[in-house]
Design a protein around this motif. Sequence first.
Motif: not given
Length: 559
Positions: A195, A197, A201, A281, A294
Motif C-alpha cells: 500500500y 502510505r 491505504t 483491508d 494489515h
Amino acid sequence: MKIFLRLIVLVSFIITITAFAQSNYPQGYFRNPLNIPINLAANFGAVRSNHFHMGLDIRTNSQENLPVVAAANGYVSRIKVEHYGFGNAVYVTHPNGYTTVYAHLNKYFAQLDEYVKEQQYKDEKWEQDISFSPNQFPVTKGQLIALSGNTGGSAGPHLHFEIRDTKTEECINPLLFGFNIPDGIAPIISGLYWYDRRFSTYEPGANGIAVKKTGNIYTSNVIQVNSPQISFGIKAVDKANQGFNLGIYDAELLIDGKSVYSFKIDRIHYNDTRYINGCVDFTKFIRDKMSIQHLSNLPGMKLPNYSSGSDGIINLQDNEIHNIEIILKDVNGNTSRLTTKIQLSNSSEKISSSNKTVSPNESKTIRTENAEINLSKNAVYDAVNFNMSEKPDAETVSNSIVLNSPYIPIHDFYSVKIKSNRKLSSEEKDKTVLELNYGSDKNIIKAKWNGDWAEGQFNRLGTARLLIDNSLPAVSPSWKEGAMITINSLRLKGTTKIGDIESFRAELNGKWLRFARVKDDFVYIFDEKCPKGSGSHTLKVTTINTAGNINTQTFTFQR
C-alpha cells in the motif's frame, strides 16, 4: 554436590517459569465443553464482518441438542436470551478469575430453564439478560448446563465458546489454555499486498503480488514500488488439521533482518472488537470477500494489546534492494515464512487531500444543500477524501444522499440529517423512516425530526434516504384457521414491507404466551399453558414495525 545444587536451582527456575506461564493461562484447568473431540469451525481472532471472532466455534457434527457441560467448577452467573447475537447463552464464573461463555444454545438445564421461563412470564418478555448470585446455580466440572443449538446469529449448528477475564471482561484466546486440539499444519499464505502510505491505504488501495511456495518457504519476485512510504498486507489462513479456514494468530514483518511490526491475537474486549475494520483491508473484505490483514497500524486503529514494534510503515530512502521477511505462526508454533525483496522505482505523484478530507483523530462536518453528516474524531481509521452528493429519488420524500462509499469503514456512530423535499404533515413525519443502503443489506431506523430535517445515526456508509411507511407488519400461521394442532409447536412467519418487526406480543385466551424469535419466525413450544385436549383457543398477535405501525391479528386453533 555443586552439580546437584545447580540442578536443583535449574529445576526450580524451570518450575518458576512454568508456574508463571500457567498463572497467566492455567493449563488443563478447563475441559472440553462438549463430550465429543473439539473440532473447530472458527478460532479466536478470525476475521468477521465488523468484529473479531471472540471465541472458538466448536462443531457439533451438524447436529443440535448435544450435551454442553461446564468447563470447570463455578456457578452460572448470567444468561442471555436474544434474537440476534448469542441467541441463548450461559455464563459460568469460576474461582480462578475466569468466566466461560456458551452460546447459540437450544435449551438450558432443567432447573435453570424453568427459572428463565418463570422470569419471562413474569416480565411478559421473551428476551432476557439475567444475573445470578454464586449460590443460585452452582455447577461442577463436566455437569450438564445446556443443549447445543443454532440460535441467535448462527448460520449452522455449533457451540460458540469463550473464556473471559471475569474482572475486565476481556475475551482471551481459549487456545492458550491447553486444550487438546492436534495441529501440525502451518499457516497457508495465498497473497501479499503493498500500500502507498503517503495519503491513505484506501487510495489508491491494494497492489497485489504473486506468491509461490517452494518447500516450506513462500517467495515472490522483486517488488517494484513507486512510493517511498509503503506498508504490507498478507492474505493467509490457518487450516489446522480440520479443513476450516481459521484466523492468523501471530505475524511479524522484518526488513533487512530488523523487526518493524508484529501482531498477536491474545485478548480483545467487546468494546474494541470493531477495530477489526482497521486491521484488515476493509474494501477488499466487503467488495471482494477477501481477508487481507494489515502488517501495519492505521493511524485511527487503537486496539490495545494487539501490535508491537513500530507502526509497520516502511520508508525507502534509496533505490537499493531490501530484504523482506514475513513470519506467521499459530498457537502451537507451526510457522510459515515468506521472503522477498523490495526496491523503490521512480516515485509516482502523491494523492492530495481536499477540503472534504476526513482524517483520523479529527471530527468533521460535511454538508450538501439538503443533507449533513457529522463524523466524530474516532470515525475513520485512515484518511478519506469524503465524497458526498445528492440525486433525485422518485420513491422517497427526500433526495438520495450518497455518503461516500460502503467500502470505507466507519468505527463509531455518526449522525446524518436529511431535509424532506416537500412539506410533510405531522402524521407523515410520524411514519417516516431513514434508510441506509450499503449494498449487501439495508439499515432502517425511525426518523427523528427537527423542523423539516430528519436525523438518524448509523455506523456504515452508503446511500441514505427518507421513506414514508404506511404498511402494516404481519405474521402468517403455519396452520389452517381453526385446525387441530398435533405437532409440538406453533410457528408464525413475520413479514414487513420496510424495516423489521420491532415488537411482538402474543396472547392466548387473553394471557401472554411465550414465543421465541427464530430468524424471521416466531415459535411457541407447547407446554402447560396449552396442554393437549384443552379444546379451542384464540391467539391474538400484535406486531409493531420500525415506523411504529401496529397490526393486531387473531387466529384460532384446537389442541
